[in-house]
Design an enzyme around this catalytic site. Structure first.
Site: not given
Ligand SMILES: Nc1ncnc2c1ncn2[C@@H]1O[C@H](COP(=O)(O)OP(=O)(O)O)[C@@H](O)[C@H]1O
Ligand SMILES: [Mg+2]
Length: 318
Positions: A260-262, A171, A34, A169, A92, A105
């Protein structure tokens, strides 16, 4: 509003070897983790040339050497990647079963778990940093005494003007109990300036009923800037003065949600470091996460990281 003393960024944590099944019992090798993903994306954003150091421990083996060489080639500062003779990087595997993916992992004895054994070394690694980024995974891989050393290094760096960002994050499988998780997360808030939680994680760990409740909980711990991610739903931000919701543009053609979050953190922090206000920086985070959603794996392919098309930096008129 938070001001950074420099754009020098230091991210700390674990990078693992990633073996991603390509469909036929064959695997493609990569590296992911991450805080590593966040650091790597920050360094790749075109036009910014952000100085980014990744701090971790790896082995003395050839895969570890390949990881360090790759990072250096991608422009990251590898001068605080320690080598541990009798350990290797964690690994992993991503297994495919149709569209479903499962993760396996091997990281219990990874070199990165020794990241905070030497407090002096760790303290030197953050000297002069404008921003230090850590995550709940960074905390989870450390023994409690090492976690305390990390905390004291962060406290000292903050006294010298560094800003600390923290993505919890959560886990659960890395922790022995939810009580231990909550205690470690809460202790971390005492040295956190910018929190970057995801609402679903927070709801599961703390029972928050809405992103607003998550913000309230972090505010109660005196965190200055709080950005609550929530998948496709709006991002909710406390900027030190008010709460704003920033909607997410619809993303089509999603291939893989990992990382996505990273990537969001990378876009957000890069924009904040270059003088943009939190609500504008969220748009940068969303641009980077949309790009990672379009690709398999936790990182956007090299050379395809988008530039941050955001309004000019906020100028405080006071
Ligand atoms: N299904 C989705 N559609 C559009 N954007 C998304 C989607 N999933 C994630 N994102 C984008 O990725 C960011 C982080 O997603 P999130 O799922 O909240 O974090 P993580 O990956 O850490 O669980 C969101 O704020 C958004 O910008
Ligand atoms: Mg995250």
């Amino acid at each position: 509003m938070i001001q950074f003393q420099s754009n020098k960024t230091v991210a700390m944590g674990e990078a693992m070897i990633e073996m991603a099944e390509t469909g036929s019992g064959t695997y493609r090798k990569g590296f992911a983790g991450d805080t590593f993903n966040t650091a790597w994306h920050m360094a790749q954003i075109p036009g910014l040339n952000l100085p980014v150091r990744f701090v971790t421990k790896v082995g003395t083996d050839s895969l570890s050497a390949e990881f360090i060489a790759g990072l250096g080639a991608d422009g990251l500062d590898t001068s605080y990647i320690g080598r541990v003779a009798d350990r290797v990087m964690g690994l992993y595997m991503i297994e495919l079963d149709g569209a479903e993916r499962s993760f396996h992992y091997w990281r219990e004895a990874s070199a990165a778990r020794l990241l905070a054994e030497d407090e002096v070394w760790l303290g030197q690694s953050v000297q002069g940093a404008g921003l230090i980024h850590v995550s709940g995974i960074t905390l989870a891989i450390l023994r409690p005494d090492a976690r305390a050393r990390l905390s004291s290094v962060l406290a000292c760096a903050r006294r010298q003007g560094a800003i600390v960002s923290f993505d919890p994050n959560v886990r659960p499988r890395l922790w022995s109990s939810s009580v231990e998780t909550r205690d470690a997360m809460q202790a971390m808030l005492a040295v956190t300036d910018i929190a970057l939680p995801s609402y679903d994680d927070e709801a599961a760990l703390w029972g928050d009923g809405s992103p607003g409740e998550t913000i309230e909980r972090y505010r109660a711990a005196d965190v200055s800037e709080i950005v609550v991610k929530n998948g496709a739903a709006p991002v909710t931000v406390w900027d030190g003065a008010q709460i704003t919701e920033v909607p997410c543009a619809p993303v089509t053609g999603i291939r893989d949600t990992s990382g996505a979050g990273d990537a969001f953190n990378a876009g957000y922090l890069a924009a904040r470091l270059t003088g943009h206000r939190p609500d504008h920086a969220i748009v940068s985070g969303q641009v980077l996460s949309a790009a990672v959603l379009h690709h398999f794996g936790a990182r956007i392919p090299s050379g395809q990281v988008p530039s941050l098309d955001i309004p000019p930096p906020h100028v405080d008129e006071r």
